[in-house]
Design an enzyme around this catalytic site. Sequence first.
Site, PDB file in Angstrom:
ATOM      1  N   ARG A  50       0.828  -1.207   0.000  1.00  0.00           N
ATOM      2  CA  ARG A  50       0.000   0.000   0.000  1.00  0.00           C
ATOM      3  C   ARG A  50       0.859   1.252   0.000  1.00  0.00           C
ATOM      4  O   ARG A  50       0.507   2.267  -0.625  1.00  0.00           O
ATOM      5  CB  ARG A  50      -0.947  -0.002   1.205  1.00  0.00           C
ATOM      6  CG  ARG A  50      -1.978   1.112   1.154  1.00  0.00           C
ATOM      7  CD  ARG A  50      -3.035   0.965   2.226  1.00  0.00           C
ATOM      8  NE  ARG A  50      -2.468   1.096   3.567  1.00  0.00           N
ATOM      9  CZ  ARG A  50      -3.210   1.041   4.685  1.00  0.00           C
ATOM     10  NH1 ARG A  50      -4.514   0.829   4.610  1.00  0.00           N
ATOM     11  NH2 ARG A  50      -2.648   1.176   5.868  1.00  0.00           N
ATOM     12  N   LYS A 149      -2.433   7.275   1.451  1.00  0.00           N
ATOM     13  CA  LYS A 149      -2.109   7.591   2.849  1.00  0.00           C
ATOM     14  C   LYS A 149      -1.184   8.809   2.847  1.00  0.00           C
ATOM     15  O   LYS A 149       0.030   8.702   3.018  1.00  0.00           O
ATOM     16  CB  LYS A 149      -1.449   6.394   3.530  1.00  0.00           C
ATOM     17  CG  LYS A 149      -2.352   5.204   3.715  1.00  0.00           C
ATOM     18  CD  LYS A 149      -3.221   5.326   4.957  1.00  0.00           C
ATOM     19  CE  LYS A 149      -2.420   5.138   6.215  1.00  0.00           C
ATOM     20  NZ  LYS A 149      -3.263   5.167   7.428  1.00  0.00           N
TER      21      LYS A 149
END
Length: 288
Positions: A50, A149
């Site tokens: 991720r 993120k």
Amino acid sequence: MKVYLDGQLVEEADAKISVLDHGLLYGDGIFEGIRIYDSNIFRLDEHLERFEYSAKAILLKMPWTREEISEAVCATCRANGLKDGYIRLVATRGKGDLGLSPWLCPVPSLIVIADKIKLYPPEHYEKGLAIVTVPTRRMNPAALSPAIKSLNYLNNILAKIEAQQFGALEAIMLNDQGMVAECTGDNVFIVHKGKIYTPSAQQGALKGITRDTIFDIAADLGLPIAEHDLTRYDIWNADECFLTGTGAEVIPVVKLDGREIGSGQPGPIFKQVLEAFRIRVRQEGTRL
């Protein structure tokens, strides 16, 4: 405490970046929050994947391989003797100038911090949280994907401030259509008539690693689970509600906006999920 900074483990007081780093000036960078349990870094590969996806999304070219980042994470934990705790992995765009242009930042920075974390008082894991819905809306995914993120968490911070002003530790954030997106730092799940529901990423929810773990646990337990559009009404009238996140882990919610959820106590499905989660986090991941 030792901090990993650009290839070196240094004392926290010596871990410094430039005031011209675009991570500081513009929130231009990415991060991952990762947990370590009994010397097992939970789902480290998934977190690093991720991390790479976030970097690609913002066109941050990282000069480190996944193996090098993994070793930096492990080395930081070993240097601090950390067997149970929280790891913050950060990549900033790096030093540039006062302009906005990211291409003037040729060398990104990699930072790893490994320490303890407490998001909520321990008693709330037993008794549950009373949370609120706040006015600040989750940013539209068309403006900034929640899958990234990013270091810029101002949207969430403003909602967290409002939660505190209302006397709550956490808050539900709605999207601009009025649908439930997520909490300020956690994904939200409800249980209704034996089935587990959670908002989709298209509604503004982060594709959390712990969130994914709940789907795996539900499958193992034979519990039906699905992404579904949710409103505040759905949470008010749910049988159970719980939140998930790397920092928060799995925590029950017993009240939203002054309305008791279900019996007003943590429910049986939450307890099944929590027990399975506590076993799983020590089995899946990377051993130090």
